[in-house]
Every structure is written in C-alpha cells, then in structure tokens.
Scaffold this motif. Structure first.
Motif: not given
Length: 469
Positions: A420-424
């Motif tokens: 997974g490649f998270p972004v926030g």
C-alpha cells in the motif's frame, strides 16, 4: 435457519457499495495516512489500543479530545475490481460454466476479502502533574476476513460437480470437513468498546527517557462468526445480536438454545469480555524513538444466540453451486443448518474465546518539528476472528511544509493486503486538527488487480496546552 454468514455477506455488500476501501484496524485519520504505521507516532488518546506508554511521552497535549473519527473499507488480493462490481451491481446475472470455473480459481486465496470498519464517537486524554496521563475512548469496530482453499472455492461454485467428489463417492468413507476445507476461514467480529489507559514517565535522564503504560477495555460483543479449518482442526461457531435479524427456525425452540429476542434497544450484546494492553516507549536523545506493546490480551465470553459445530464427514451436496453473482446465498447454504449444508450446528450455553492479541514494535526518527519517520511491525499472536491474518510491515512519514499543514505518506504491506502507498492531509495547528486519508492511493485508483484502498476522516480533534520537560 438463515446462518450468520449471510449477515457477513450483507455487511460486505453494503460496504463495497458505499466505498471501495480496505484497511487494517484502528482507522483514525492520522494513522491511516501512514498506512497503519503508528507505534512511535501516536500521542494522547490515539495511543489507546496501540501503545499506552506513549501517554507518558514528551510533547503530549495537556488535554486532547475528539468527537467523531471514522474509517472503513474493503479489499481483495485475488478478485478484480470488475468482479467486485459485478457482485454488487449485477448480482442477478447468471453464471456460465466457464464463469464458475473462473470464479472458483479467483476465490482460491488466503485473502479473498478483508473488511475493517471502526468509529470513535468520543475520546479524550488529560495529563496530571506527577500522577501521569489518563485517556478514555468509546469505540465500535467490525473486522472480517474470508479465505478459501481450492476445495472450498469449487464446492461454492460447482456444488455437487466439484472435483472433490469422485464418481463412486461414498459418504461412509468420505474425508473429514477439517481435511477438505483446510486453509478456509470465514470470520467476523463486531465489538462495542469502552477503553481506559494510563501512561507515565518511568526514567528521565538527559539523553534517555522511558515511559510505561497500561490499558483496559470493557467489551460488549455485538456478534462473532468464526469458521476455520487449519492443520486438521475445525473451529466453527457463531453468536449474533438480535439486531442482525437472523431467523433461527426450529432451533429457536430448543431448550438448550439461549435465544436473545429483539427488544428494539440500541444495543443488545450477546457476549462480554475484558481486554488489556501493555506498552513501553523510549526516547533516546532528541531524535530517536522506540516502542513496543502487546494489545488485546484477554478473552470474550459468548452466550447469546450461540451455535457450534464439530468436525464431520463430507456430505454430497445437492445443488450445482452458485448460479449468479449473488454468491453469498450459496455460501450461507453451505454452512447453514439446512438439508444442503456441510455442517450441522447445535446450541451451546457458553463459549470462551481469546481476543485478537497482537505484538507491536516500532522505531521512529523525529527531525526537528517538521519531519518524522517511523518503521512498524505488527504480529498477530493468534488466529481468532478479528485479528489481522498475517504480519504487518510499514514505513510512515509525516512532513509539515507549513507549521499548520501536515502531509503523510509511506509504504505498507501485510495484514491481509498487498503493498500500500498511503496518502494523508491534515490541518494541524497547536490547537485544532482535521484531516482525511487513504491507506493506498494506488489500490483506490487501480482498474483491476487487487482492488485496495481506504478512507478515514476526522474533523474535530482539539488539543489544549502542551507538556514540557
């Protein structure tokens, strides 16, 4: 009897229809933004369930509170996005023999479907001089996992024509269900929790600080399904609140069955339990942070609407398997207490089950006030319903290009999902935070393989004051 698995189906479809998301557990927006990396990052009440020792760390707010943090999702490591969409949007479409064989292959996976939902309606923490830090939260969470071996997938989609049945099939010499379904899991756990945690500084030296923490939670069990076959052992039971609207049929008249009737109350638990968390957190110099914790130590006692099944010999099915994309009905029939079921259930008075215990370890690096990095490993210590199915690994990064804006990203793998490649994004001043995040941007945008994403949000996180050395 409409078995409880059918309820899992409805839940799954409902979530999939609302948001094509997936995530591990504990979905506050800042943790999701780093793909689940949290052990050295979380502070104040967000440390509950992750590492209560962080309540004793430097830099926590004197008072912190939130009203409404929420996250949800669903993802698969074997199905395609178009297949998931057909289950939701084209459930009545008929399957050809070729379709059935294709789906049987796609469902042969140890991660066919994973769902996680949790909500924190209210949480707060307070730091008391000398005494230490306390935190409280109310939280609801649902965790589910579906895995199938080749036999199970073929029984589901091909029924009586599955290759497990030879031409001269003899029920008297048939193999045991535990052998036939080895590697299969159908699991759901729904909890309502009340959490209390305490953390305090234990050692305070110029270059080394050590904090310890403990947590306790009182758990109301809203529902559980745990059907697993592994290494020759079959585990099969369910207990569901009347709010799930299960029709138990004739079994409801069995004097041994503790039937819980629907009373229109907001919550009607069918089980209760007690859980404990233990943690340590160290700060080495100004930059290095270390953390380790064991969470969800304890057990649940399920009593209401409880049904169990023992190992049995394989029976010859009557149906030809799933005939449309609405496969959940057939899945329910396979495990229901009916004439075409693989298992036969009986009422039980009580069942004691472990909580989904996990070991967490993390190392972090804080560079000034604008950059923080962390590495996390989370290891499930048992395979009960509600636990992550395999080890989680993650790297998380927080960066503040401006003093009041926090951007987060990283990379994660495991816990039932792929890479997974998270972004926030968060507006994060010294007093107020709001933010939203996804655990995997690539999975959210993916056209086909391994659909995986997540969504978490919070709009009212307040922090008052700051603890200094």
């Amino acid at each position: 009897m409409n078995v409880s698995i059918h309820l899992l189906a409805l839940l799954t479809l409902g979530l999939a229809g609302r948001a094509a998301c997936a995530q591990t557990e504990l979905n506050n927006f800042s943790t999701v933004a780093r793909g689940g990396v949290a052990t050295t990052f979380v502070t104040d009440y967000q440390a509950i369930g992750i590492n209560p020792a962080n309540l004793g760390r430097t830099g926590n707010a004197r008072v912190a509170l939130t009203i409404g943090e929420f996250g949800l999702g669903v993802g698969s490591q074997s199905l395609t996005r178009s297949q998931l969409e057909k289950f939701v949007k084209h459930a009545d479409d008929k399957l050809t023999p070729a379709d059935k064989r294709t789906l049987a292959r796609a469902f042969t996976s140890d991660n066919v479907l994973n769902i996680n939902v949790d909500a924190t309606p209210v949480a707060f923490s307070v730091v008391l001089p000398v005494v230490g830090s306390f935190a409280f939260s109310s939280r609801q969470r649902i965790v589910s996992h579906l895995a199938m071996n080749k036999n199970m997938a073929e029984l589901l989609f091909l029924g009586k024509d599955a290759p497990i049945y030879p031409a001269n099939f003899n029920p008297a010499t048939a193999p045991l269900i535990s052998e036939v379904l080895d590697g299969t899991a159908v699991q759901l756990a729904a909890y309502n929790e009340y959490n209390v945690a305490y953390g305090r500084r234990i050692i305070s030296l110029p270059a080394f600080k050590l904090s310890g923490g403990v947590g306790y939670r009182y758990i109301q069990g809203v529902g559980v399904i745990d059907i697993r076959s592994e290494n020759g052992k079959l585990e099969a039971y369910s207990a569901l609140s009347p709010q799930f609207k299960v029709k138990y049929g004739a079994i409801a008249n069995n004097p041994s069955f503790n039937l819980q009737k629907d009373t229109d109350k907001l919550l009607q638990p069918v089980g209760r339990g007690h859980g404990y968390d233990l943690g340590l957190a160290a700060e080495v110099g100004k930059m290095l942070r270390l953390g380790v914790s064991v969470t969800d130590i304890g057990n649940m006692t399920w009593e209401g609407n409880l049904l169990t099944a023992n190992d049995q010999k394989l029976r010859r099915l009557k149906s030809s398997g799933v005939d449309s994309y609405e496969f959940f009905t057939e899945l329910a029939d396979l495990f229901a207490n009916g004439t075409d079921s693989l298992l036969q259930y009986k009422p039980a008075d009580q069942r004691r089950a472990n909580l989904p215990t996990k070991l967490r370890a993390g190392v972090g690096l804080k560079v000034g006030t604008r950059l923080e990095l962390g590495l996390d490993v989370t290891q499930p210590l048992n395979g009960v319903a509600g636990n992550i199915p395999d080890t989680f690994y993650g790297l998380g990064v927080d960066v503040k290009p401006l003093s009041w804006i926090r951007l987060s990203t990283g990379i994660s793998r495991g816990a039932g999902y792929g890479t997974g490649f998270p972004v926030g994004f968060a507006i994060a001043s010294s007093f107020y935070e709001l933010g939203f995040s996804t655990r995997d941007l690539q999975g959210l945008l993916s056209d086909e393989d391994q659909p995986y994403g997540s969504l978490a949000m919070g709009f009212l996180r307040l922090k008052i004051g700051k603890v200094k050395e």
